[in-house]
Design an enzyme around this catalytic site. Structure first.
Site, PDB file in Angstrom:
ATOM      1  CB  SER A  37      -0.808  -0.005   1.091  1.00 32.81           C
ATOM      2  OG  SER A  37      -2.398  -0.457   0.942  1.00 32.81           O
ATOM      3  CG  HIS A  68      -2.955  -2.061  -3.267  1.00 34.15           C
ATOM      4  ND1 HIS A  68      -1.633  -2.878  -3.524  1.00 34.15           N
ATOM      5  CD2 HIS A  68      -3.120  -1.871  -1.825  1.00 34.15           C
ATOM      6  CE1 HIS A  68      -1.454  -3.206  -2.153  1.00 34.15           C
ATOM      7  NE2 HIS A  68      -2.085  -2.541  -1.337  1.00 34.15           N
ATOM      8  CG  HIS A  90      -4.656  -7.350   0.131  1.00 31.92           C
ATOM      9  ND1 HIS A  90      -4.704  -6.528  -0.420  1.00 31.92           N
ATOM     10  CD2 HIS A  90      -3.819  -6.964   1.104  1.00 31.92           C
ATOM     11  CE1 HIS A  90      -3.653  -5.322  -0.794  1.00 31.92           C
ATOM     12  NE2 HIS A  90      -2.767  -6.067   0.115  1.00 31.92           N
ATOM     13  CE1 TYR A  92      -8.172  -5.367   2.262  1.00 32.44           C
ATOM     14  CE2 TYR A  92      -6.450  -6.481   3.256  1.00 32.44           C
ATOM     15  CZ  TYR A  92      -7.426  -5.563   1.860  1.00 32.44           C
ATOM     16  OH  TYR A  92      -6.036  -4.625   1.069  1.00 32.44           O
ATOM     17  CD  GLU A  93      -8.274  -6.282  -2.889  1.00 33.14           C
ATOM     18  OE1 GLU A  93      -8.659  -5.700  -3.574  1.00 33.14           O
ATOM     19  OE2 GLU A  93      -6.978  -7.351  -2.377  1.00 33.14           O
ATOM     20  CB  ALA A 120       1.618  -0.687   4.577  1.00 33.50           C
ATOM     21  CG  MET A 217      -4.422  -6.839   6.998  1.00 33.50           C
ATOM     22  SD  MET A 217      -6.182  -5.540   6.631  1.00 33.50           S
ATOM     23  CE  MET A 217      -5.650  -4.245   8.234  1.00 33.50           C
ATOM     24  CB  SER A 218      -0.244  -8.166   1.958  1.00 34.31           C
ATOM     25  OG  SER A 218       0.454  -7.060   2.915  1.00 34.31           O
ATOM     26  CG  ASN A 241      -0.267   2.291  11.780  1.00 33.06           C
ATOM     27  OD1 ASN A 241      -0.398   1.896  10.790  1.00 33.06           O
ATOM     28  ND2 ASN A 241      -1.137   1.057  12.901  1.00 33.06           N
ATOM     29  CG  HIS A 253      -6.326   2.959   3.827  1.00 33.34           C
ATOM     30  ND1 HIS A 253      -5.054   1.530   3.349  1.00 33.34           N
ATOM     31  CD2 HIS A 253      -6.706   2.958   2.190  1.00 33.34           C
ATOM     32  CE1 HIS A 253      -4.626   1.186   2.632  1.00 33.34           C
ATOM     33  NE2 HIS A 253      -5.092   2.168   2.146  1.00 33.34           N
TER      34      HIS A 253
END
Ligand code: HPA
Length: 278
Positions: A37, A68, A90, A92-93, A120, A217-218, A241, A253
């Protein structure tokens, strides 16, 4: 198979790889780089670039996440034929683990031997401020999924060894490049979760006890697929963060992407330095 059933993964890989190979012509990439990201500008560093939009590649869906883009960019980086994946898939998509691993399996078919992954991530280790760059020493796959489910494909291991998910020699080169270029480089364990919600403070405390230093998440599914194909991996997390509960700030995000843009230059210098040393 019904007309609407998804083709089995082997056919997907064959078709996607055949298309990309045709577009690459005589180029034979040795290195692939996956951009996380907000890190998409790295592709500008490639000389003699050929851009292949995902919409042209069989079975590659369009990315749905802000930050992306959706293209493979082939070109030369520090004298090495390189393929950049700008925009990743991902779970989550709504994608399967197998689809998340599809680009890496295509890279393997194209002869790629070295994979550099970026992401990230939230900083779990208390000393990680926004803007820290973390070399990934090891990973914890808490997606509870694996992109290698199913038939063993030619050139892949049934039970891949995961003792060195991130190649020790490549990590040594990365530390040396960071030292020479005076780029501060932390090192730690990345944990990959399904997302898409960020974690709760209680979950972050749990992940800390499990030994994780950064959360995202990746990456974990891609590295597993790469190791099955004998590709060596190097990974960097852009800590965008402090993780939930580490500070009282809420996660967002847009802020994640903003910090990723700021770190992108340093990270690009590190990656280019490593590729130059291959
Ligand atoms: N958690 C999970 N994924 C992330 C984070 C986070 O705090 N920051 C950037 N990606």
């Amino acid at each position: 198979m019904t007309a609407t059933a998804a083709p089995a993964p082997p056919a997907m890989i064959d078709e996607a790889a055949a298309y990309v190979r045709a577009r690459l012509g005589s180029r034979a990439p040795e290195v692939a780089i996956v951009l996380g990201s907000g890190l998409g500008q790295f592709a500008e560093r490639l000389a003699h670039a050929v851009r292949i939009p995902y919409t042209d590649i069989p079975h590659f869906p369009a990315p749905t996440v802000m930050g992306h883009s959706g293209e493979l960019v082939a070109g030369t980086l520090a004298g090495h034929e390189t393929l950049v994946q700008s925009g990743r898939f991902h779970m989550y998509e709504g994608h399967t683990a197998s689809l998340c691993a599809l680009p890496v399996r295509v890279f393997a078919r194209l002869g790629v031997r070295t994979l550099v992954l970026t992401n990230a991530a939230g900083g779990i280790r208390r000393s990680f401020g926004s803007g820290t760059v973390m070399l990934i020493a090891d990973q914890i796959n808490l997606t509870f999924r694996n992109g290698l489910f199913g038939r063993v494909l030619p050139g892949e291991e049934r039970f891949p060894d995961m003792s060195d998910p991130y190649d020790p020699a490549l990590r040594g080169i990365a530390r040396e490049v960071a030292r020479r270029r005076k780029i501060p480089l932390a090192e730690g364990v990345y944990v990959g979760l399904l997302g898409p919600s960020y974690e709760t403070p209680a979950e972050i405390r749990m992940l800390e006890r499990l030994g994780a230093d950064a959360v995202g998440m990746s990456t974990v599914l891609e590295v597993t697929a790469a190791r099955a194909a004998g590709i060596r991996c190097l990974g960097f997390s852009a800590i965008t963060n402090p993780a939930a509960g580490v500070t009282p700030h809420k996660l967002d995000h847009l802020e994640v992407m903003d910090v990723a843009y700021r770190i992108a230059g340093e990270l690009a210098e590190l990656i280019e330095g490593v590729v130059a040393a291959l």
